[in-house]
Design a protein around this motif. Sequence first.
Motif, PDB file in Angstrom:
ATOM      1  N   GLY A 178       0.789  -1.230   0.000  1.00  0.00           N
ATOM      2  CA  GLY A 178       0.000   0.000   0.000  1.00  0.00           C
ATOM      3  C   GLY A 178       0.816   1.272   0.000  1.00  0.00           C
ATOM      4  N   ASP A 179       2.088   1.177  -0.282  1.00  0.00           N
ATOM      5  CA  ASP A 179       2.997   2.320  -0.154  1.00  0.00           C
ATOM      6  C   ASP A 179       3.036   3.141  -1.444  1.00  0.00           C
ATOM      7  N   ARG A 180       2.191   4.173  -1.531  1.00  0.00           N
ATOM      8  CA  ARG A 180       2.146   5.026  -2.721  1.00  0.00           C
ATOM      9  C   ARG A 180       3.486   5.720  -2.963  1.00  0.00           C
ATOM     10  N   GLU A 181       4.083   6.227  -1.878  1.00  0.00           N
ATOM     11  CA  GLU A 181       5.356   6.926  -2.009  1.00  0.00           C
ATOM     12  C   GLU A 181       6.450   5.977  -2.499  1.00  0.00           C
ATOM     13  N   GLY A 182       6.412   4.734  -2.002  1.00  0.00           N
ATOM     14  CA  GLY A 182       7.391   3.749  -2.437  1.00  0.00           C
ATOM     15  C   GLY A 182       7.311   3.498  -3.929  1.00  0.00           C
ATOM     16  N   ILE A 183       6.091   3.422  -4.453  1.00  0.00           N
ATOM     17  CA  ILE A 183       5.902   3.223  -5.888  1.00  0.00           C
ATOM     18  C   ILE A 183       6.532   4.367  -6.668  1.00  0.00           C
ATOM     19  N   GLU A 184       6.288   5.588  -6.214  1.00  0.00           N
ATOM     20  CA  GLU A 184       6.834   6.743  -6.919  1.00  0.00           C
ATOM     21  C   GLU A 184       8.354   6.791  -6.827  1.00  0.00           C
ATOM     22  N   ARG A 185       8.896   6.341  -5.710  1.00  0.00           N
ATOM     23  CA  ARG A 185      10.360   6.304  -5.586  1.00  0.00           C
ATOM     24  C   ARG A 185      10.968   5.291  -6.557  1.00  0.00           C
ATOM     25  N   ILE A 186      10.302   4.147  -6.714  1.00  0.00           N
ATOM     26  CA  ILE A 186      10.780   3.161  -7.690  1.00  0.00           C
ATOM     27  C   ILE A 186      10.717   3.739  -9.098  1.00  0.00           C
ATOM     28  N   ARG A 187       9.607   4.403  -9.409  1.00  0.00           N
ATOM     29  CA  ARG A 187       9.471   5.022 -10.728  1.00  0.00           C
ATOM     30  C   ARG A 187      10.586   6.027 -10.983  1.00  0.00           C
ATOM     31  N   GLU A 188      10.900   6.810  -9.961  1.00  0.00           N
ATOM     32  CA  GLU A 188      11.930   7.838 -10.110  1.00  0.00           C
ATOM     33  C   GLU A 188      13.314   7.217 -10.291  1.00  0.00           C
ATOM     34  N   ILE A 189      13.627   6.209  -9.478  1.00  0.00           N
ATOM     35  CA  ILE A 189      14.939   5.553  -9.585  1.00  0.00           C
ATOM     36  C   ILE A 189      15.135   4.937 -10.959  1.00  0.00           C
ATOM     37  N   ARG A 190      14.102   4.275 -11.440  1.00  0.00           N
ATOM     38  CA  ARG A 190      14.222   3.568 -12.722  1.00  0.00           C
ATOM     39  C   ARG A 190      13.766   4.411 -13.915  1.00  0.00           C
ATOM     40  N   GLN A 191      13.208   5.590 -13.630  1.00  0.00           N
ATOM     41  CA  GLN A 191      12.675   6.473 -14.676  1.00  0.00           C
ATOM     42  C   GLN A 191      11.651   5.727 -15.528  1.00  0.00           C
ATOM     43  N   LEU A 192      10.670   5.163 -14.839  1.00  0.00           N
ATOM     44  CA  LEU A 192       9.655   4.347 -15.495  1.00  0.00           C
ATOM     45  C   LEU A 192       8.500   5.194 -16.002  1.00  0.00           C
TER      46      LEU A 192
END
Length: 206
Positions: free
Chosen positions: A45-59
Amino acid sequence: MARYFDVHPVDPQRRAISQVVEILRAGGLIAYPTDSCFALGCHLGDREGIERIREIRQLEPKHQFTLVCRDFAQLGTFVHISNRVFRTIKAATPGRYTFILPATKEVPRRLLHPKRKTVGVRIPQHAVAHAILSELGEPLLSSTLLLPDQDEPMTQGWEIKERLDNAVDAVIDSGDCGTEPTTVIDFSQPEPEIVRRGAGDTTPFE
């Protein structure tokens, strides 16, 4: 600065695993080993975690994440699976596969394929990943740790610590991981489709 955990690859230390899970439950993002390669993971349920993954990988926004599950009992909570498909997947897991299946209502809508309402799931065969999942009691929302400027995932925990020290909250190192991501099989249609050929043998699905 990320915490660094040097964990035994076969018999992971319980105290270290408990500390990793505390980080996840507090909204942390981890880099952890699997049976295919290192992955980034946060709790479901971690919305912020999802966005951090997107940012790291530039998804891209449409990128599909994977629910990494402990076992079939847990997997069955999040996807619909027929008896025929169950037998096929059961024979290939735990292992280096990601399976795309119709999602249940337990999966947050933002994680679903916008049209098919599917989600990717997998059960890894890695003692450290399994220990984290068992202690956490829920799937890890995950994505392969492949950085946008690299052709292959990093294989060394210390290298990940140096590169992502300010981007993740913990790095779990249990030795080298492979560089080939999972094989992806789509079971959401009448016939299975090999979406990506990776570390898992595709022969059973051809």
